[in-house]
Design a protein around this motif. Structure first.
Motif, PDB file in Angstrom:
ATOM      1  N   GLU A  79       0.801  -1.214   0.000  1.00  0.00           N
ATOM      2  CA  GLU A  79       0.000   0.000   0.000  1.00  0.00           C
ATOM      3  C   GLU A  79       0.840   1.273   0.000  1.00  0.00           C
ATOM      4  O   GLU A  79       0.370   2.343  -0.392  1.00  0.00           O
ATOM      5  CB  GLU A  79      -0.964   0.004   1.181  1.00  0.00           C
ATOM      6  CG  GLU A  79      -0.325   0.123   2.540  1.00  0.00           C
ATOM      7  CD  GLU A  79      -1.371   0.222   3.643  1.00  0.00           C
ATOM      8  OE1 GLU A  79      -2.552   0.432   3.328  1.00  0.00           O
ATOM      9  OE2 GLU A  79      -0.996   0.088   4.821  1.00  0.00           O
ATOM     10  N   LEU A  97      -7.925  -0.509   0.497  1.00  0.00           N
ATOM     11  CA  LEU A  97      -7.240  -1.760   0.813  1.00  0.00           C
ATOM     12  C   LEU A  97      -8.138  -2.894   0.330  1.00  0.00           C
ATOM     13  O   LEU A  97      -9.304  -2.975   0.711  1.00  0.00           O
ATOM     14  CB  LEU A  97      -7.030  -1.854   2.323  1.00  0.00           C
ATOM     15  CG  LEU A  97      -6.111  -2.945   2.852  1.00  0.00           C
ATOM     16  CD1 LEU A  97      -4.661  -2.681   2.469  1.00  0.00           C
ATOM     17  CD2 LEU A  97      -6.231  -3.035   4.373  1.00  0.00           C
ATOM     18  N   ARG A 216      -0.127  -5.583   3.047  1.00  0.00           N
ATOM     19  CA  ARG A 216      -1.373  -4.829   2.881  1.00  0.00           C
ATOM     20  C   ARG A 216      -1.437  -4.318   1.439  1.00  0.00           C
ATOM     21  O   ARG A 216      -0.640  -3.485   1.025  1.00  0.00           O
ATOM     22  CB  ARG A 216      -1.428  -3.670   3.877  1.00  0.00           C
ATOM     23  CG  ARG A 216      -1.590  -4.140   5.320  1.00  0.00           C
ATOM     24  CD  ARG A 216      -1.396  -2.983   6.297  1.00  0.00           C
ATOM     25  NE  ARG A 216      -2.278  -1.869   6.019  1.00  0.00           N
ATOM     26  CZ  ARG A 216      -3.511  -1.725   6.508  1.00  0.00           C
ATOM     27  NH1 ARG A 216      -4.015  -2.673   7.293  1.00  0.00           N
ATOM     28  NH2 ARG A 216      -4.239  -0.667   6.225  1.00  0.00           N
ATOM     29  N   ARG A 218      -3.193  -2.473  -1.669  1.00  0.00           N
ATOM     30  CA  ARG A 218      -4.096  -1.343  -1.882  1.00  0.00           C
ATOM     31  C   ARG A 218      -4.215  -1.041  -3.376  1.00  0.00           C
ATOM     32  O   ARG A 218      -3.276  -1.262  -4.145  1.00  0.00           O
ATOM     33  CB  ARG A 218      -3.573  -0.126  -1.116  1.00  0.00           C
ATOM     34  CG  ARG A 218      -4.467   1.108  -1.149  1.00  0.00           C
ATOM     35  CD  ARG A 218      -3.949   2.175  -0.188  1.00  0.00           C
ATOM     36  NE  ARG A 218      -4.200   1.782   1.175  1.00  0.00           N
ATOM     37  CZ  ARG A 218      -5.296   2.088   1.876  1.00  0.00           C
ATOM     38  NH1 ARG A 218      -6.261   2.810   1.302  1.00  0.00           N
ATOM     39  NH2 ARG A 218      -5.441   1.694   3.117  1.00  0.00           N
TER      40      ARG A 218
END
Length: 258
Positions: A79, A97, A216, A218
């Motif tokens: 991300e 996300l 993560r 995104r």
């Protein structure tokens, strides 16, 4: 008569729009190769809108977008790339996300390396000489490569593996190296090894998620994204798409995390 003329002109405009419609250009992290391919096929079937998917390392795409690459939507495996591009004014906003990635230890059938989630046999294979090469994505620009390095550092194996690592341009190429005989195994995306296309060629073990920083992932629209790109972006957040991500080995972020 005027009504018929209006209908005719509307029909011509509609046909012209369809004829001139271009596929939505999407840059996507290579761990999405199977999941996003399935989602895009479903979306095209349901809407008739076309999607052109380009897969590669997130770091490379993050360098190409400021240089004018004509992508309308960027799905990153990290991300931070999205946040930095948004801060530069290259994206509409910081996006959403869409998934949390996982890592796996992969070995081809017939490999001398036995896979286990805590890399115990990997350590033994380094010591007894069974392991000559291990494939990972390049940590310089691939988020899954950085996560693989974190796993190996936690296991105390990073230093002893120097000279034995085969670096893929992205995590999909690392998986290819791991299965092609270029290495005895590799640390790659769980989402790739779950796919039947790869699963039939090897065995894999899911690495504990607390062994590396969270992956993560995104996505965001670029500042020149068109209406069709916005529609596909919205579709990626719907239950149908999220279910496909989950089936392909991704964890789903809760609504409050997004």
């Amino acid at each position: 008569m005027r009504f018929l003329l209006f209908l005719l002109l509307s029909l011509v405009a509609s046909v012209a729009h369809v004829a001139n419609a271009q596929p939505t250009k999407v840059a996507a992290a290579s761990d999405l190769q199977f999941a996003l391919g399935q989602i895009a096929a479903r979306y095209e079937q349901e809407t008739g809108n076309k999607v052109a998917l380009s897969f590669g390392s997130s770091g490379n795409f993050a360098r190409q977008i400021p240089q004018g690459a004509p992508f309308e939507l960027f799905l990153s495996a990290d991300e931070e790339y999205i946040i930095r591009l948004a801060e530069q004014g290259l994206l509409r906003d910081q996006g959403q996300l869409y998934a949390i990635g996982r890592l796996a230890l992969l070995a081809p059938h017939g490999s001398s390396l036995k896979v286990d989630s805590e890399l115990r046999d990997l350590a033994a294979a380094i010591s007894d000489g069974r392991l000559q090469h291990l494939a990972i994505a390049n940590p310089q620009h691939a988020p899954y490569g950085r996560a693989a390095r974190a796993v190996l550092e936690r296991a105390g194996l990073w230093a002893v593996l120097q000279g034995k690592l085969v670096l893929g341009e992205n995590v999909a190429q690392a998986a290819q190296f791991a299965l092609s005989g270029s290495a005895q195994g590799g640390i790659v995306a769980w989402s790739l090894v779950k796919a039947p296309e790869l699963a039939r060629h090897g065995v894999a073990a899911l690495i504990p998620e607390n062994w590396h920083p969270p992956l993560r992932q995104r996505m965001a629209l670029t500042r020149h994204a068109g209406e069709d790109a916005s529609r596909f972006y919205d579709y990626l957040q719907k239950p149908t798409a999220r279910a496909i991500f989950e089936r392909n080995g991704f964890s789903l972020p809760a609504s409050r995390e997004r």
